[in-house]
Scaffold this motif. Sequence first.
Motif, PDB file in Angstrom:
ATOM      1  N   THR A   1      -2.925  15.654  -0.878  1.00 21.69           N
ATOM      2  CA  THR A   1      -2.569  16.932  -1.498  1.00 21.69           C
ATOM      3  C   THR A   1      -2.369  16.679  -2.994  1.00 21.69           C
ATOM      4  O   THR A   1      -2.058  15.554  -3.400  1.00 21.69           O
ATOM      5  CB  THR A   1      -1.284  17.522  -0.883  1.00 21.69           C
ATOM      6  N   PRO A   2      -2.538  17.700  -3.825  1.00 23.11           N
ATOM      7  CA  PRO A   2      -2.418  17.511  -5.273  1.00 23.11           C
ATOM      8  C   PRO A   2      -1.060  16.961  -5.697  1.00 23.11           C
ATOM      9  O   PRO A   2      -0.024  17.341  -5.151  1.00 23.11           O
ATOM     10  CB  PRO A   2      -2.637  18.915  -5.833  1.00 23.11           C
ATOM     11  N   GLY A   3      -1.107  16.075  -6.685  1.00 25.86           N
ATOM     12  CA  GLY A   3       0.111  15.531  -7.264  1.00 25.86           C
ATOM     13  C   GLY A   3       0.687  16.488  -8.295  1.00 25.86           C
ATOM     14  O   GLY A   3       0.150  17.574  -8.528  1.00 25.86           O
ATOM     15  N   GLU A   4       1.746  16.050  -8.942  1.00 25.91           N
ATOM     16  CA  GLU A   4       2.409  16.886  -9.939  1.00 25.91           C
ATOM     17  C   GLU A   4       1.570  16.974 -11.212  1.00 25.91           C
ATOM     18  O   GLU A   4       0.761  16.102 -11.510  1.00 25.91           O
ATOM     19  CB  GLU A   4       3.795  16.337 -10.264  1.00 25.91           C
TER      20      GLU A   4
ATOM     21  N   GLU B   1     -11.981   6.450  -4.473  1.00 26.89           N
ATOM     22  CA  GLU B   1     -12.474   7.706  -5.042  1.00 26.89           C
ATOM     23  C   GLU B   1     -11.283   8.588  -5.373  1.00 26.89           C
ATOM     24  O   GLU B   1     -10.213   8.438  -4.782  1.00 26.89           O
ATOM     25  CB  GLU B   1     -13.390   8.422  -4.050  1.00 26.89           C
ATOM     26  N   ALA B   2     -11.489   9.505  -6.324  1.00 27.56           N
ATOM     27  CA  ALA B   2     -10.397  10.396  -6.731  1.00 27.56           C
ATOM     28  C   ALA B   2     -10.959  11.689  -7.297  1.00 27.56           C
ATOM     29  O   ALA B   2     -12.108  11.737  -7.743  1.00 27.56           O
ATOM     30  CB  ALA B   2      -9.515   9.703  -7.776  1.00 27.56           C
ATOM     31  N   ARG B   3     -10.124  12.712  -7.245  1.00 32.52           N
ATOM     32  CA  ARG B   3     -10.430  13.993  -7.911  1.00 32.52           C
ATOM     33  C   ARG B   3      -9.309  14.269  -8.888  1.00 32.52           C
ATOM     34  O   ARG B   3      -8.124  14.235  -8.530  1.00 32.52           O
ATOM     35  CB  ARG B   3     -10.522  15.135  -6.899  1.00 32.52           C
ATOM     36  N   LEU B   4      -9.676  14.518 -10.148  1.00 31.85           N
ATOM     37  CA  LEU B   4      -8.717  14.855 -11.193  1.00 31.85           C
ATOM     38  C   LEU B   4      -8.896  16.301 -11.613  1.00 31.85           C
ATOM     39  O   LEU B   4     -10.009  16.823 -11.611  1.00 31.85           O
ATOM     40  CB  LEU B   4      -8.927  13.993 -12.441  1.00 31.85           C
ATOM     41  N   GLU B   5      -7.804  16.923 -12.006  1.00 32.04           N
ATOM     42  CA  GLU B   5      -7.854  18.237 -12.642  1.00 32.04           C
ATOM     43  C   GLU B   5      -7.330  18.046 -14.052  1.00 32.04           C
ATOM     44  O   GLU B   5      -6.203  17.575 -14.256  1.00 32.04           O
ATOM     45  CB  GLU B   5      -6.987  19.250 -11.893  1.00 32.04           C
TER      46      GLU B   5
ATOM     47  N   HIS C   1      -2.753  17.878 -16.840  1.00 35.69           N
ATOM     48  CA  HIS C   1      -3.630  17.216 -15.878  1.00 35.69           C
ATOM     49  C   HIS C   1      -2.842  16.781 -14.650  1.00 35.69           C
ATOM     50  O   HIS C   1      -1.615  16.686 -14.679  1.00 35.69           O
ATOM     51  CB  HIS C   1      -4.323  16.004 -16.521  1.00 35.69           C
ATOM     52  N   ARG C   2      -3.594  16.513 -13.562  1.00 33.39           N
ATOM     53  CA  ARG C   2      -2.998  15.985 -12.331  1.00 33.39           C
ATOM     54  C   ARG C   2      -4.096  15.387 -11.462  1.00 33.39           C
ATOM     55  O   ARG C   2      -5.279  15.653 -11.648  1.00 33.39           O
ATOM     56  CB  ARG C   2      -2.245  17.058 -11.562  1.00 33.39           C
ATOM     57  N   VAL C   3      -3.670  14.571 -10.512  1.00 33.54           N
ATOM     58  CA  VAL C   3      -4.578  14.016  -9.514  1.00 33.54           C
ATOM     59  C   VAL C   3      -4.592  14.984  -8.336  1.00 33.54           C
ATOM     60  O   VAL C   3      -3.537  15.324  -7.793  1.00 33.54           O
ATOM     61  CB  VAL C   3      -4.128  12.615  -9.059  1.00 33.54           C
ATOM     62  N   LEU C   4      -5.771  15.449  -7.958  1.00 29.85           N
ATOM     63  CA  LEU C   4      -5.883  16.393  -6.839  1.00 29.85           C
ATOM     64  C   LEU C   4      -5.896  15.678  -5.502  1.00 29.85           C
ATOM     65  O   LEU C   4      -5.277  16.129  -4.544  1.00 29.85           O
ATOM     66  CB  LEU C   4      -7.155  17.229  -6.985  1.00 29.85           C
ATOM     67  N   SER C   5      -6.612  14.552  -5.437  1.00 31.32           N
ATOM     68  CA  SER C   5      -6.667  13.778  -4.197  1.00 31.32           C
ATOM     69  C   SER C   5      -7.268  12.413  -4.500  1.00 31.32           C
ATOM     70  O   SER C   5      -7.937  12.231  -5.523  1.00 31.32           O
ATOM     71  CB  SER C   5      -7.492  14.491  -3.132  1.00 31.32           C
ATOM     72  N   THR C   6      -7.017  11.459  -3.590  1.00 29.06           N
ATOM     73  CA  THR C   6      -7.631  10.132  -3.696  1.00 29.06           C
ATOM     74  C   THR C   6      -7.958   9.630  -2.292  1.00 29.06           C
ATOM     75  O   THR C   6      -7.388  10.096  -1.305  1.00 29.06           O
ATOM     76  CB  THR C   6      -6.694   9.083  -4.358  1.00 29.06           C
ATOM     77  N   SER C   7      -8.820   8.657  -2.248  1.00 25.45           N
ATOM     78  CA  SER C   7      -9.035   7.941  -0.999  1.00 25.45           C
ATOM     79  C   SER C   7      -7.828   7.023  -0.776  1.00 25.45           C
ATOM     80  O   SER C   7      -7.019   6.810  -1.683  1.00 25.45           O
ATOM     81  CB  SER C   7     -10.337   7.132  -1.066  1.00 25.45           C
TER      82      SER C   7
ATOM     83  N   GLN D   1       0.834  -1.194   0.000  1.00 26.55           N
ATOM     84  CA  GLN D   1       0.000   0.000   0.000  1.00 26.55           C
ATOM     85  C   GLN D   1       0.873   1.250   0.000  1.00 26.55           C
ATOM     86  O   GLN D   1       1.920   1.270   0.644  1.00 26.55           O
ATOM     87  CB  GLN D   1      -0.910   0.014   1.231  1.00 26.55           C
ATOM     88  N   PRO D   2       0.435   2.297  -0.694  1.00 23.20           N
ATOM     89  CA  PRO D   2       1.216   3.531  -0.677  1.00 23.20           C
ATOM     90  C   PRO D   2       1.121   4.219   0.681  1.00 23.20           C
ATOM     91  O   PRO D   2       0.124   4.069   1.395  1.00 23.20           O
ATOM     92  CB  PRO D   2       0.562   4.383  -1.763  1.00 23.20           C
ATOM     93  N   THR D   3       2.167   4.944   1.027  1.00 25.63           N
ATOM     94  CA  THR D   3       2.105   5.794   2.209  1.00 25.63           C
ATOM     95  C   THR D   3       1.329   7.054   1.836  1.00 25.63           C
ATOM     96  O   THR D   3       1.099   7.326   0.646  1.00 25.63           O
ATOM     97  CB  THR D   3       3.516   6.160   2.704  1.00 25.63           C
ATOM     98  N   GLU D   4       0.921   7.807   2.832  1.00 21.77           N
ATOM     99  CA  GLU D   4       0.167   9.033   2.586  1.00 21.77           C
ATOM    100  C   GLU D   4       0.920   9.939   1.621  1.00 21.77           C
ATOM    101  O   GLU D   4       2.135  10.127   1.743  1.00 21.77           O
ATOM    102  CB  GLU D   4      -0.081   9.752   3.911  1.00 21.77           C
ATOM    103  N   ASN D   5       0.188  10.489   0.648  1.00 28.86           N
ATOM    104  CA  ASN D   5       0.721  11.389  -0.380  1.00 28.86           C
ATOM    105  C   ASN D   5       1.766  10.717  -1.271  1.00 28.86           C
ATOM    106  O   ASN D   5       2.772  11.324  -1.622  1.00 28.86           O
ATOM    107  CB  ASN D   5       1.252  12.687   0.231  1.00 28.86           C
TER     108      ASN D   5
END
Length: 102
Positions: free
Chosen positions: A40-43, A59-63, A85-91, A12-16
């Motif tokens: 927090t938003p990714g690159e 769940e996820a938020r994309l920009e 584009h970037r990923v803003l956040s995910t569960s 599993q990934p660590t936070e962020n």
Amino acid sequence: MTQIHTIYTKEQPTENSEIFSTLFQNDSIKIESIKSWLKTPGEFYNQDHDEWVLLLSGEARLEIENNSFNLKAGDYCFISRHTLHRVLSTSKDALWIGIFSS
């Protein structure tokens, strides 16, 4: 020889952070599994290839080009090459399949 693999690993990934695993690749296509946990938003990405992503779980938020999209398990989208584009956040349990083509 045919081998069977799974994308449902215990890692599993660590936070962020995100974990990228190449599932298949040849001269014209790359298929990845991506486990994400972003608070927090990714690159930003502006890639030289087309990208199709499917959110398998979580769940996820994309920009994408200054527009925000909320995704839930089962949602997918196509992002054409050179689209900012970037990923803003995910569960914590976000799992993606990404297909990249030239």
